[in-house]
Structure formats: structure tokens, C-alpha cells
Design a protein around this motif. Structure first.
Motif, PDB file in Angstrom:
ATOM      1  N   VAL A 188       0.837  -1.202   0.000  1.00 28.43           N
ATOM      2  CA  VAL A 188       0.000   0.000   0.000  1.00 28.43           C
ATOM      3  C   VAL A 188       0.873   1.253   0.000  1.00 28.43           C
ATOM      4  O   VAL A 188       0.584   2.231  -0.693  1.00 28.43           O
ATOM      5  CB  VAL A 188      -0.950  -0.009   1.207  1.00 28.43           C
ATOM      6  N   LEU A 189       1.962   1.240   0.765  1.00 24.30           N
ATOM      7  CA  LEU A 189       2.880   2.377   0.758  1.00 24.30           C
ATOM      8  C   LEU A 189       3.491   2.584  -0.623  1.00 24.30           C
ATOM      9  O   LEU A 189       3.763   3.710  -1.029  1.00 24.30           O
ATOM     10  CB  LEU A 189       3.985   2.167   1.796  1.00 24.30           C
ATOM     11  N   GLU A 190       3.706   1.498  -1.345  1.00 22.57           N
ATOM     12  CA  GLU A 190       4.312   1.591  -2.677  1.00 22.57           C
ATOM     13  C   GLU A 190       3.319   2.075  -3.725  1.00 22.57           C
ATOM     14  O   GLU A 190       3.643   2.927  -4.563  1.00 22.57           O
ATOM     15  CB  GLU A 190       4.870   0.229  -3.085  1.00 22.57           C
ATOM     16  N   HIS A 191       2.091   1.547  -3.696  1.00 17.14           N
ATOM     17  CA  HIS A 191       1.129   1.812  -4.769  1.00 17.14           C
ATOM     18  C   HIS A 191       0.056   2.828  -4.389  1.00 17.14           C
ATOM     19  O   HIS A 191      -0.629   3.360  -5.274  1.00 17.14           O
ATOM     20  CB  HIS A 191       0.450   0.505  -5.197  1.00 17.14           C
ATOM     21  N   GLY A 192      -0.127   3.089  -3.100  1.00 15.00           N
ATOM     22  CA  GLY A 192      -1.151   4.020  -2.677  1.00 15.00           C
ATOM     23  C   GLY A 192      -2.557   3.464  -2.835  1.00 15.00           C
ATOM     24  O   GLY A 192      -2.751   2.243  -2.982  1.00 15.00           O
ATOM     25  N   ALA A 193      -3.535   4.359  -2.838  1.00 14.62           N
ATOM     26  CA  ALA A 193      -4.935   3.942  -2.924  1.00 14.62           C
ATOM     27  C   ALA A 193      -5.277   3.324  -4.267  1.00 14.62           C
ATOM     28  O   ALA A 193      -6.322   2.685  -4.411  1.00 14.62           O
ATOM     29  CB  ALA A 193      -5.845   5.137  -2.647  1.00 14.62           C
ATOM     30  N   ALA A 194      -4.400   3.485  -5.264  1.00 13.34           N
ATOM     31  CA  ALA A 194      -4.657   2.911  -6.589  1.00 13.34           C
ATOM     32  C   ALA A 194      -4.331   1.422  -6.645  1.00 13.34           C
ATOM     33  O   ALA A 194      -4.549   0.776  -7.672  1.00 13.34           O
ATOM     34  CB  ALA A 194      -3.838   3.650  -7.641  1.00 13.34           C
ATOM     35  N   ILE A 195      -3.818   0.859  -5.579  1.00 11.90           N
ATOM     36  CA  ILE A 195      -3.479  -0.555  -5.561  1.00 11.90           C
ATOM     37  C   ILE A 195      -4.712  -1.394  -5.900  1.00 11.90           C
ATOM     38  O   ILE A 195      -5.834  -1.048  -5.530  1.00 11.90           O
ATOM     39  CB  ILE A 195      -2.916  -0.951  -4.175  1.00 11.90           C
ATOM     40  N   THR A 196      -4.503  -2.471  -6.617  1.00 10.30           N
ATOM     41  CA  THR A 196      -5.624  -3.327  -7.011  1.00 10.30           C
ATOM     42  C   THR A 196      -5.848  -4.428  -5.983  1.00 10.30           C
ATOM     43  O   THR A 196      -4.962  -4.746  -5.187  1.00 10.30           O
ATOM     44  CB  THR A 196      -5.357  -3.979  -8.379  1.00 10.30           C
ATOM     45  N   THR A 197      -7.030  -5.027  -6.025  1.00  8.44           N
ATOM     46  CA  THR A 197      -7.308  -6.134  -5.105  1.00  8.44           C
ATOM     47  C   THR A 197      -6.406  -7.323  -5.409  1.00  8.44           C
ATOM     48  O   THR A 197      -6.045  -8.081  -4.505  1.00  8.44           O
ATOM     49  CB  THR A 197      -8.781  -6.571  -5.192  1.00  8.44           C
ATOM     50  N   ARG A 198      -6.017  -7.470  -6.664  1.00  8.15           N
ATOM     51  CA  ARG A 198      -5.098  -8.552  -7.011  1.00  8.15           C
ATOM     52  C   ARG A 198      -3.739  -8.328  -6.354  1.00  8.15           C
ATOM     53  O   ARG A 198      -3.141  -9.265  -5.816  1.00  8.15           O
ATOM     54  CB  ARG A 198      -4.942  -8.644  -8.531  1.00  8.15           C
ATOM     55  N   GLN A 199      -3.245  -7.105  -6.406  1.00 13.95           N
ATOM     56  CA  GLN A 199      -1.971  -6.790  -5.760  1.00 13.95           C
ATOM     57  C   GLN A 199      -2.065  -6.970  -4.250  1.00 13.95           C
ATOM     58  O   GLN A 199      -1.120  -7.444  -3.610  1.00 13.95           O
ATOM     59  CB  GLN A 199      -1.550  -5.360  -6.107  1.00 13.95           C
ATOM     60  N   LEU A 200      -3.189  -6.596  -3.680  1.00 13.05           N
ATOM     61  CA  LEU A 200      -3.389  -6.779  -2.240  1.00 13.05           C
ATOM     62  C   LEU A 200      -3.390  -8.256  -1.877  1.00 13.05           C
ATOM     63  O   LEU A 200      -2.775  -8.667  -0.883  1.00 13.05           O
ATOM     64  CB  LEU A 200      -4.707  -6.126  -1.806  1.00 13.05           C
ATOM     65  N   ALA A 201      -4.075  -9.051  -2.673  1.00 12.25           N
ATOM     66  CA  ALA A 201      -4.142 -10.488  -2.401  1.00 12.25           C
ATOM     67  C   ALA A 201      -2.765 -11.132  -2.514  1.00 12.25           C
ATOM     68  O   ALA A 201      -2.387 -11.981  -1.699  1.00 12.25           O
ATOM     69  CB  ALA A 201      -5.129 -11.151  -3.360  1.00 12.25           C
ATOM     70  N   GLU A 202      -2.011 -10.727  -3.530  1.00 11.94           N
ATOM     71  CA  GLU A 202      -0.661 -11.270  -3.698  1.00 11.94           C
ATOM     72  C   GLU A 202       0.235 -10.892  -2.519  1.00 11.94           C
ATOM     73  O   GLU A 202       1.014 -11.706  -2.032  1.00 11.94           O
ATOM     74  CB  GLU A 202      -0.054 -10.760  -5.005  1.00 11.94           C
ATOM     75  N   ALA A 203       0.104  -9.656  -2.054  1.00 10.57           N
ATOM     76  CA  ALA A 203       0.915  -9.212  -0.922  1.00 10.57           C
ATOM     77  C   ALA A 203       0.555  -9.964   0.354  1.00 10.57           C
ATOM     78  O   ALA A 203       1.424 -10.260   1.180  1.00 10.57           O
ATOM     79  CB  ALA A 203       0.731  -7.711  -0.710  1.00 10.57           C
ATOM     80  N   ALA A 204      -0.740 -10.279   0.504  1.00  9.95           N
ATOM     81  CA  ALA A 204      -1.195 -10.988   1.701  1.00  9.95           C
ATOM     82  C   ALA A 204      -1.009 -12.493   1.589  1.00  9.95           C
ATOM     83  O   ALA A 204      -1.094 -13.204   2.597  1.00  9.95           O
ATOM     84  CB  ALA A 204      -2.663 -10.670   1.960  1.00  9.95           C
ATOM     85  N   GLY A 205      -0.775 -12.987   0.360  1.00 12.42           N
ATOM     86  CA  GLY A 205      -0.632 -14.422   0.162  1.00 12.42           C
ATOM     87  C   GLY A 205      -1.943 -15.166   0.290  1.00 12.42           C
ATOM     88  O   GLY A 205      -1.968 -16.325   0.741  1.00 12.42           O
ATOM     89  N   VAL A 206      -3.033 -14.509  -0.103  1.00 12.32           N
ATOM     90  CA  VAL A 206      -4.356 -15.135  -0.024  1.00 12.32           C
ATOM     91  C   VAL A 206      -5.090 -14.893  -1.339  1.00 12.32           C
ATOM     92  O   VAL A 206      -4.637 -14.114  -2.192  1.00 12.32           O
ATOM     93  CB  VAL A 206      -5.186 -14.554   1.140  1.00 12.32           C
ATOM     94  N   ALA A 207      -6.223 -15.549  -1.488  1.00 11.93           N
ATOM     95  CA  ALA A 207      -7.065 -15.325  -2.667  1.00 11.93           C
ATOM     96  C   ALA A 207      -7.836 -14.016  -2.506  1.00 11.93           C
ATOM     97  O   ALA A 207      -8.085 -13.555  -1.387  1.00 11.93           O
ATOM     98  CB  ALA A 207      -8.035 -16.485  -2.846  1.00 11.93           C
TER      99      ALA A 207
END
Length: 226
Positions: free
Chosen positions: A35-54
Motif C-alpha cells: 500500500v505504501l508503494e502503490h497508494g490507494a490505486a493498488i488493485t485487489t489482485r496486488q493486495l491479495a498477492e501481498a497478503a498471500g491469499v485469494a
């Protein structure tokens, strides 16, 4: 029971399940760097990959992306976090003198506030909303900081609460840099000002000796002490 049976039993013993709140906190911590890298424009796919979940797991835990980002900001903008306790609690040394308390607290707070500043800027309106909602926590953090100064009350020219407010204010100024690309003050500068003021010792001594002793109004800080 055979060694093979013991090995099998250990292998099939299920790990303790996380509560829903613990699971949410785990996800928030995992996605914070992204989130610090991409800001509010981060996608749910990027969030899921960062969290290691679907992605479906994220939706189940938070509902939607905005709710996740708001929960993330609220997680970091807590009383303990704003008082620098999250970073400092595990590594806090024995602080036996006022100078050690000021030095350690200022360094921890500057690091913490740099993080908070980056987070709010990265999240834009969502971060600003969370910061506004954290107003009471921000006020409470001042009193948590004051507890660190309470044992040294007799060595302070101001009350512990005022000392905490000054440390926090200067730490925020150093963390934000007032938007300057190359801030003039450093953490060490702030520590020196907090401990010794901005006047050189000799100059301060001469000024005190030559100052008139009548009709001199008490400063706001001296009034606080009284």
C-alpha cells in the motif's frame, strides 16, 4: 506407541485457528508495504498477492478494497502506534535518565511519524478520513508519552504533559520536513533543542545575568511549572 505413530500424530495436529480480528490484522500488516508503494490505486489482485491469499479471502474479511484500506489506516493510527509504542516496546532499553528518555523517545517518534505521514499521503482521502477519526487517539497519545516523563518531573522546567507535547510536535516537524526536499533540522538537532534549548550555553548565561529582575513577565512554560 511407535516413533512412526508419534510423527504421524504431530503431522496431523491442526494449527490453532486465528480469530477473525487476528486474521484481519495479519492481512493488514502483510499488505502495508504494498500500500505504501502503490497508494490507494493498488488493485485487489496486488493486495491479495501481498497478503498471500485469494482475492475472495480479502472480500470475505473486509468487504471491499476501500474498507480494507480504511481498516489498514485505522490499525496504524492507534494510541499505542501514535505514541511510538508499537516500534519501541520490544526493543526499549532501560531508560534511567531524562536525557535517555528524550533521546530514545524522539528517535522512535520521528521514525513512527515518518511512517504515518507516508501512509496518510499514500492513501489520500482515505488516509485523511482515518487521521480525522483518530483525533481522540492522537490526543490520548500525548498522555501516554507523558507517562515516560513522569519519573523525571523534578528535572523538568515544564509539566510531563507539556514535555510530551513538545517532543511530539518537534518529532512531527522533523518527520514531515514541512514539505522541504532537504529539511534543515535533523533528529539530533531536535534532541539538542529539547535538552538544551536553541541558545548557546554561554550566551544564555550572559543573558540571564544581565536581564532586569523586575517587571519581567513569567513565560508560558514557567507558568506551567508553577
Amino acid at each position: 506407541m511407535s516413533e512412526r505413530s508419534l510423527t504421524y500424530d504431530r503431522r496431523v495436529t491442526p494449527a490453532p485457528r486465528l480469530s477473525a480480528d487476528d486474521r484481519r490484522a495479519q492481512i493488514v500488516e502483510a499488505v502495508t508495504p504494498a500500500v505504501l508503494e502503490h497508494g490507494a490505486a493498488i488493485t485487489t489482485r496486488q493486495l491479495a498477492e501481498a497478503a498471500g491469499v485469494a482475492e475472495g479471502t480479502l472480500f470475505k474479511a473486509f468487504g471491499d478494497k476501500e474498507s480494507l484500506l480504511l481498516a489498514l489506516a485505522q490499525h496504524h493510527l492507534t494510541v499505542g502506534g501514535l505514541a511510538g509504542e508499537r516500534e519501541g516496546a520490544a526493543a526499549a532499553p532501560e531508560l534511567d535518565t531524562l536525557e535517555e528518555v528524550v533521546t530514545w523517545t524522539a528517535r522512535v517518534l520521528v521514525d513512527r511519524m515518518r511512517f504515518v505521514f507516508r501512509l496518510v499521503m499514500a492513501l489520500g482521502p482515505i488516509g485523511q478520513r482515518a487521521a480525522h477519526e483518530a483525533h481522540d487517539d492522537f490526543e490520548a497519545s500525548k498522555h501516554r508519552l507523558a507517562e515516560r516523563f513522569e519519573p523525571f518531573r523534578d528535572e523538568l522546567r515544564v509539566s510531563p504533559v507539556v514535555a510530551a507535547e513538545l517532543v511530539r510536535t518537534l518529532a512531527w516537524a522533523a518527520a514531515s520536513g514541512w514539505g522541504d526536499a532537504q529539511p534543515a533540522s535533523s533528529v539530533d538537532d531536535i534532541i539538542q533543542v529539547l535538552l538544551h534549548g536553541i541558545a548557546a550555553t554561554d550566551a544564555a548565561t550572559r543573558a540571564a545575568a544581565s536581564a532586569p529582575r523586575t517587571a519581567t513577565p513569567a513565560s508560558a512554560l514557567e507558568t506551567q511549572k508553577a
